[in-house]
Design a protein around this motif. Sequence first.
Motif, PDB file in Angstrom:
ATOM      1  N   GLU A   1       0.849  -1.198   0.000  1.00 22.82           N
ATOM      2  CA  GLU A   1       0.000   0.000   0.000  1.00 22.82           C
ATOM      3  C   GLU A   1       0.879   1.239   0.000  1.00 22.82           C
ATOM      4  N   TYR A   2       0.518   2.223  -0.791  1.00 22.12           N
ATOM      5  CA  TYR A   2       1.226   3.490  -0.688  1.00 22.12           C
ATOM      6  C   TYR A   2       0.260   4.648  -0.838  1.00 22.12           C
ATOM      7  N   GLU A   3       0.674   5.766  -0.303  1.00 20.58           N
ATOM      8  CA  GLU A   3      -0.204   6.937  -0.286  1.00 20.58           C
ATOM      9  C   GLU A   3       0.638   8.193  -0.477  1.00 20.58           C
ATOM     10  N   HIS A   4       0.155   9.079  -1.331  1.00 28.46           N
ATOM     11  CA  HIS A   4       0.802  10.386  -1.501  1.00 28.46           C
ATOM     12  C   HIS A   4      -0.175  11.460  -1.031  1.00 28.46           C
ATOM     13  N   ASP A   5       0.295  12.362  -0.204  1.00 25.47           N
ATOM     14  CA  ASP A   5      -0.555  13.456   0.286  1.00 25.47           C
ATOM     15  C   ASP A   5       0.126  14.783   0.003  1.00 25.47           C
ATOM     16  N   LEU A   6      -0.607  15.670  -0.605  1.00 24.77           N
ATOM     17  CA  LEU A   6      -0.071  17.013  -0.864  1.00 24.77           C
ATOM     18  C   LEU A   6      -0.887  18.006  -0.042  1.00 24.77           C
ATOM     19  N   TYR A   7      -0.214  18.685   0.870  1.00 26.67           N
ATOM     20  CA  TYR A   7      -0.897  19.670   1.724  1.00 26.67           C
ATOM     21  C   TYR A   7      -0.531  21.068   1.252  1.00 26.67           C
ATOM     22  N   LYS A   8      -1.538  21.928   1.162  1.00 28.39           N
ATOM     23  CA  LYS A   8      -1.282  23.324   0.773  1.00 28.39           C
ATOM     24  C   LYS A   8      -1.884  24.234   1.821  1.00 28.39           C
TER      25      LYS A   8
ATOM     26  N   ALA B   1      10.845  21.513   1.143  1.00 28.44           N
ATOM     27  CA  ALA B   1      11.103  22.362  -0.023  1.00 28.44           C
ATOM     28  C   ALA B   1      10.409  23.714   0.053  1.00 28.44           C
ATOM     29  N   GLY B   2       9.157  23.740   0.418  1.00 30.80           N
ATOM     30  CA  GLY B   2       8.426  25.012   0.412  1.00 30.80           C
ATOM     31  C   GLY B   2       7.830  25.327   1.765  1.00 30.80           C
ATOM     32  N   ASN B   3       7.394  26.566   1.899  1.00 35.32           N
ATOM     33  CA  ASN B   3       6.811  26.981   3.183  1.00 35.32           C
ATOM     34  C   ASN B   3       5.293  26.886   3.216  1.00 35.32           C
ATOM     35  N   ASP B   4       4.670  26.742   2.068  1.00 40.81           N
ATOM     36  CA  ASP B   4       3.209  26.667   2.086  1.00 40.81           C
ATOM     37  C   ASP B   4       2.697  25.436   1.349  1.00 40.81           C
ATOM     38  N   GLU B   5       3.596  24.515   1.020  1.00 39.00           N
ATOM     39  CA  GLU B   5       3.196  23.285   0.324  1.00 39.00           C
ATOM     40  C   GLU B   5       4.084  22.146   0.802  1.00 39.00           C
ATOM     41  N   VAL B   6       3.481  21.075   1.257  1.00 35.82           N
ATOM     42  CA  VAL B   6       4.255  19.940   1.760  1.00 35.82           C
ATOM     43  C   VAL B   6       3.744  18.662   1.118  1.00 35.82           C
ATOM     44  N   LEU B   7       4.676  17.860   0.646  1.00 36.01           N
ATOM     45  CA  LEU B   7       4.319  16.582   0.039  1.00 36.01           C
ATOM     46  C   LEU B   7       4.797  15.457   0.949  1.00 36.01           C
ATOM     47  N   GLN B   8       3.890  14.574   1.268  1.00 41.02           N
ATOM     48  CA  GLN B   8       4.247  13.430   2.120  1.00 41.02           C
ATOM     49  C   GLN B   8       3.889  12.144   1.389  1.00 41.02           C
ATOM     50  N   THR B   9       4.752  11.155   1.511  1.00 40.54           N
ATOM     51  CA  THR B   9       4.435   9.870   0.901  1.00 40.54           C
ATOM     52  C   THR B   9       4.684   8.756   1.914  1.00 40.54           C
ATOM     53  N   SER B  10       3.878   7.707   1.841  1.00 37.71           N
ATOM     54  CA  SER B  10       4.014   6.565   2.767  1.00 37.71           C
ATOM     55  C   SER B  10       3.923   5.272   1.971  1.00 37.71           C
ATOM     56  N   LEU B  11       4.699   4.286   2.416  1.00 43.57           N
ATOM     57  CA  LEU B  11       4.683   2.979   1.742  1.00 43.57           C
ATOM     58  C   LEU B  11       4.598   1.890   2.802  1.00 43.57           C
ATOM     59  N   MET B  12       3.742   0.925   2.583  1.00 45.62           N
ATOM     60  CA  MET B  12       3.646  -0.191   3.519  1.00 45.62           C
ATOM     61  C   MET B  12       3.777  -1.502   2.743  1.00 45.62           C
ATOM     62  N   LEU B  13       4.711  -2.339   3.184  1.00 45.34           N
ATOM     63  CA  LEU B  13       4.909  -3.657   2.577  1.00 45.34           C
ATOM     64  C   LEU B  13       4.759  -4.680   3.692  1.00 45.34           C
ATOM     65  N   SER B  14       3.864  -5.632   3.542  1.00 42.64           N
ATOM     66  CA  SER B  14       3.767  -6.632   4.614  1.00 42.64           C
ATOM     67  C   SER B  14       4.116  -8.011   4.078  1.00 42.64           C
ATOM     68  N   GLY B  15       4.775  -8.789   4.928  1.00 42.54           N
ATOM     69  CA  GLY B  15       5.155 -10.156   4.566  1.00 42.54           C
ATOM     70  C   GLY B  15       6.266 -10.205   3.538  1.00 42.54           C
ATOM     71  N   VAL B  16       7.347  -9.448   3.770  1.00 44.30           N
ATOM     72  CA  VAL B  16       8.471  -9.431   2.815  1.00 44.30           C
ATOM     73  C   VAL B  16       9.781  -9.734   3.542  1.00 44.30           C
ATOM     74  N   SER B  17      10.793 -10.087   2.757  1.00 46.56           N
ATOM     75  CA  SER B  17      12.110 -10.300   3.359  1.00 46.56           C
ATOM     76  C   SER B  17      12.740  -8.937   3.618  1.00 46.56           C
ATOM     77  N   TYR B  18      13.739  -8.896   4.503  1.00 43.38           N
ATOM     78  CA  TYR B  18      14.410  -7.624   4.810  1.00 43.38           C
ATOM     79  C   TYR B  18      15.046  -7.047   3.545  1.00 43.38           C
TER      80      TYR B  18
END
Lengths: 328, 429
Positions: B313-320, B394-411
């Motif tokens: 699962e992954y998610e990208h969030d852009l906050y302004k 990078a910016g003062n009024d815009e922030v980009l956040q991303t998250s990734l989740m991997l379950s059941g994988v090797s290191y």
Amino acid sequence: MEQVMPDSGLNHGVMEVLDRGGKVVQRANVDQNILTIGRGYDNDIILDDQYVCLEHVSVHVVEGMLLVNDLDSVNGISQNKYHFKGKQLMLSSNDTFRIGHTTLRYRSASAPLQTTKIDRHIRSSFWSLHNPVPVFFTALLLIGFIVFEAIFSQTEETENVKILADAIPAVMTILSWGGLWALFGKLMIDRFSFVTHLGIFSLANVGFYLCSIILGYVCYAFGFDHVFSTIFAISVTLISIWMLYTHLGYSTKMSFRSMLTTSVVLTLIGASFYILQEKVMESEFNYMPSYDVILKSPDYNFVEGDSLEKFFSDTEDLKKIVSDAMDK
Amino acid sequence: MKKTFLVLLILFSVITNAEEAPRSEKAETLFSEYKDAVIQVRIIDKTSQSKSSIGSGFFVSNDGYIVSNFHVVSEWVFKPERYQIKYLLNNKEEGDLRLVDVDVVHDLALLKADLKSDAYFKLLNRELTQGEYLYSFGNPHDIGLSIVEGTYNGYIEKSLYKKIHYTGSVNPGMSGGPVVDRNGKVSGVNVSGAGNQLSFLVPKEYVLNLIEKGQKENNKKISGEEAEENKFLTSIRDQILANQEGYMQEFLSKPLKTTSMNGYKLPGNLGEFMKCWGGTEKREKMLYEQTYKICRTEDDIYLSMGQQTGVIEYEHDLYKSRDLGKARFFALMQENFSMPKSAAYADEEMVTGYECQTGQVEHTGTKSKLVFCLREYKKFEGVYDAWLTSVVLAGNDEVLQTSLMLSGVSYENAVKFSQLYMEKIQWSK
């Protein structure tokens, strides 16, 4: 501590009558003459004690020591575990003895006295904590921080009245804290210093806020996110010790050492409860990740970041930590 | 209360209300011919000697081999000291079942009863055609053996593994039951559903693989229950690792697709098996707006009631920021960044707690804060859940956040894929 030797003059010393708490309630000078002690009004020291005879003992100084002579009293003289009747007793300076239920102490005129203590409550300047003007501004600054914190938590347009309403419980806490310490002072030393205690609490809390903000920015600017919690906890502990120490100074007659010990112990007890609570929460399994990261404007960040390769190669250590957790 | 809850959980893993389809004459014939080849699989709590959960199963040979779902018997796999597996025949005869082998990825289990059964199912050896009638057997809600008529609608397109889309009512308790064609040949096994006659079946080829592998394994006698238990846990671990190795190597060997979001280039859809959606939170009174894109696989592998795995699962969030101001905007960003939005659920018996590494990285000339967390499966050494989140500085009024989740994988795969994922992010427009 520096000792002061008083000028003895003609006096050889002082006979002190002590209460049950050891405080001096009556004093009489001992000179070349014989003093009598008893319940009768013609004595040099009159005791209101029904176990003391009308004329119980006589005292006089012999070669720097006090000779106590029992005048055939009914109940005699006691010293430490021993009891004497119709006998004489030799006392050095600071020795005590008992007749009836009353304790007496002999202090020679050459016995050292402590230096005069500086009265911390009397010293005054514009910046002192019992001056209402700086206290008012400090309290106002604290309320400002509280209101700003309430504003910071709003992510939607909110009426100002609602934001101020959010700050009311915090303001009530500040006033109550100052009031409770002032009451404590009234009980202990008969002094109700509300303004002073309000100032102490406000100053300490302004310190907490400033530490949080300054440390937050410093840690973020130089990449010490992971140590922020520890440094902040140490700062809070030190400020708390100062706050309690100062509260005690204005509400008790404890010595500096006792005040310091009490404030350190009380702060450590509070910190222990906090640490215990944190440990309990840590021991409860949380399936969500938790981490310490500080995020502020990029303008204040001076850290040169690692490459992705470096960051991910360092995760070998993380793997080892997880493996250790498995072994546990 | 607890027992009821357990039973309900297992039952609900297979699905929900739907109207029962009308029985055709064919269903009547198939039912009378095969009713003795379908059994109820019962997980019995040894202490109370009561049912803890139930499912269905079916004979695939005359010497007692039975196929069911892994999720029907998983309680026993993890706690054989607490449970026993039993069968209940259509004639109400009861007996013990022994687990022979499992296919945890496709949710199948092969069991063995010490009895001979003249009634058993054979597997279909032809391809089905869309719209063809299929008949599902099972014990819905523990009310007795039933047959349900439905239609074959091909394989599910958005899935990592082959699954049959069956339009028929597969109700709770029918898990592990056979789904047959008009000639009584098994085309799939009931596994799960989403209500309104939308159900999913495990295709017959996986059933065949398990039977062949399991029968071979069964010939190698392993003595003692403890050895049996270890055998299954080791086998499940190997299956999870082999399965993730398959799809992770494919992801790692190909260039990762990118997607754009308000001018930023970000990791995109990994393949058709991922479901993606997005949106924008923008209300008049809000002092900031948030645009998000989420992609997730829906092929969770059931391990136990306390854990599912195999999710990407992954998610990208852009906050302004609109009128928040710099300090307030970043205070909000810190709060968002410190609270993970999603992480695969697993209970304490199954996994260690997450351990995280935080840092600041510089990539394509832009700084970002990066958090990488790992936890290991207590029952399956070397299997991890990895969680990553990163935010641009990078910016003062815009922030980009991303998250990734991997379950059941090797290191190794967790690290390689996370690095690849981060490399694909172009923070600057």
